[in-house]
Design a protein around this motif. Structure first.
Motif: not given
Length: 337
Positions: A67-68, A51, A71-73, A64
């Motif tokens: 995110k691939k 994460k 898990q991005v916050e 982007d």
């Protein structure tokens, strides 16, 4: 003497068959193992291997790209991002700084998580982006679900603890039948009686641990390591069981005193999972902390013998010290029972 110990063991087994509580406690580990197996997919549904925490001001291309693979916050400011990193799971903070990216960590993240974040960040700096990159991350190392490992580890401690309670319940049953007082005029020594009563609790714990681990798919772990550290912690659990049983007059008292036995186990798990490394020393006195730590490495298939011997030595030293302190009290209580 061996025959007398076996006789006591068979008597406890007979009591367990007719006592609903003891019978239930023997199958509880199996029920919990099946429950973990059924609930794990739902519990892990939103679980990712890594994460990352990013600021909303980062470039869309970078967000982007991350995110691939992660898990991005997204957060509005650095303070909110740092507060997110203080949570119990592994999460890496990445902030752009001087045409590079600064990595922010809490300090207790796994080395694999940090290395993967560094690798992804480096590849992005080399020109990789979501449109041009079609690579997937593949590992040939056997991975173990960390949530599954934690739940299984807790289950093992619960089984060891319940074995002590089974000893306590057996002693209460003996006291109600006035068979302990008869032991003082019988050829059975107190040592043989203690070993015989411990044998049933130990075999029950062994059965529960083995069956539960097989159900959960841990057949390929180092069983000798696991059972060795488990046996040493069982010594302490058995002592607590004898102290509970000799001081209790009925099942209600045994059940209420179970809360006291739960405290060091809960404290050990909470400390290991929640406290930062510089506060782990606060649980060094607790043998269940070392058992949980050792089991975590064994179940994750990362245990090495040098480290395991060290943990076993600590647990054995604490358990044997407790034995020499408790055994005179237990024998005195048995004579008065």
């Amino acid at each position: 003497m061996l025959r007398k110990i076996v006789t006591i063991f068979l008597k406890d087994a007979k009591i367990a068959r007719r006592d609903a509580i003891l019978s239930y406690m023997m199958v509880v580990p199996i029920i919990l193992a099946v429950g973990i197996l059924l609930l794990l997919p739902q519990l892990s549904e939103n679980s990712f291997s890594i994460k990352t925490a990013l600021l909303r001001t980062e470039s869309k291309t970078y967000i982007d790209y991350m995110k691939k693979y992660t898990q991005v916050e997204l957060f509005d400011n650095k303070e909110a991002l740092e507060n997110r990193l203080l949570k119990t799971d592994d999460s890496i903070g990445l902030i752009s700084k001087n045409n590079d990216y600064e990595m922010i960590v809490e300090g207790n993240e796994s080395s694999q998580t940090i290395l993967l974040a560094q690798f992804l960040n480096q590849k992005f700096k080399e020109g990789a982006n979501p449109e041009t990159s079609s690579a997937d991350i593949v590992t040939f190392k056997t991975s173990v679900n960390p949530l599954k490992t934690k739940l299984t580890n807790m289950l093992i401690l619960l089984v060891i603890m319940s074995s002590g309670m089974m000893i306590a319940l057996g002693l209460v049953e003996e006291k109600s039948d006035n068979t302990i007082s008869a032991m003082t005029v019988s050829p059975v020594s107190q040592g043989a009686f203690i070993l015989g009563k411990s044998l049933f609790g130990g075999c029950s714990a062994l059965f529960g641990i083995i069956i539960s681990l097989l159900i959960l798919g841990y057949a390929d772990i180092n069983w000798f390591m696991l059972l060795s550290i488990g046996f040493m912690s069982f010594i302490l659990s058995a002592l607590v069981g004898f102290l509970q049983g000799t001081n209790s007059t009925d099942i209600i008292e045994v059940a209420s005193s179970l809360k006291l036995m739960m405290l060091p186990i809960v404290a050990a798990v909470a400390c290991y999972e929640l406290l930062a490394d510089n506060w782990q020393w606060t649980m060094y006195w607790n043998p269940f902390y070392w058992v949980y730590k050792a089991n975590d490495l064994i179940l994750s298939k990362e245990a090495i013998w040098n480290e395991m011997f060290f943990y076993m030595l600590i647990v054995f030293a604490i358990s044997i010290t407790s034995y020499f302190i408790s055994i005179p009290i237990i024998k005195k209580k048995l004579r008065k029972a």
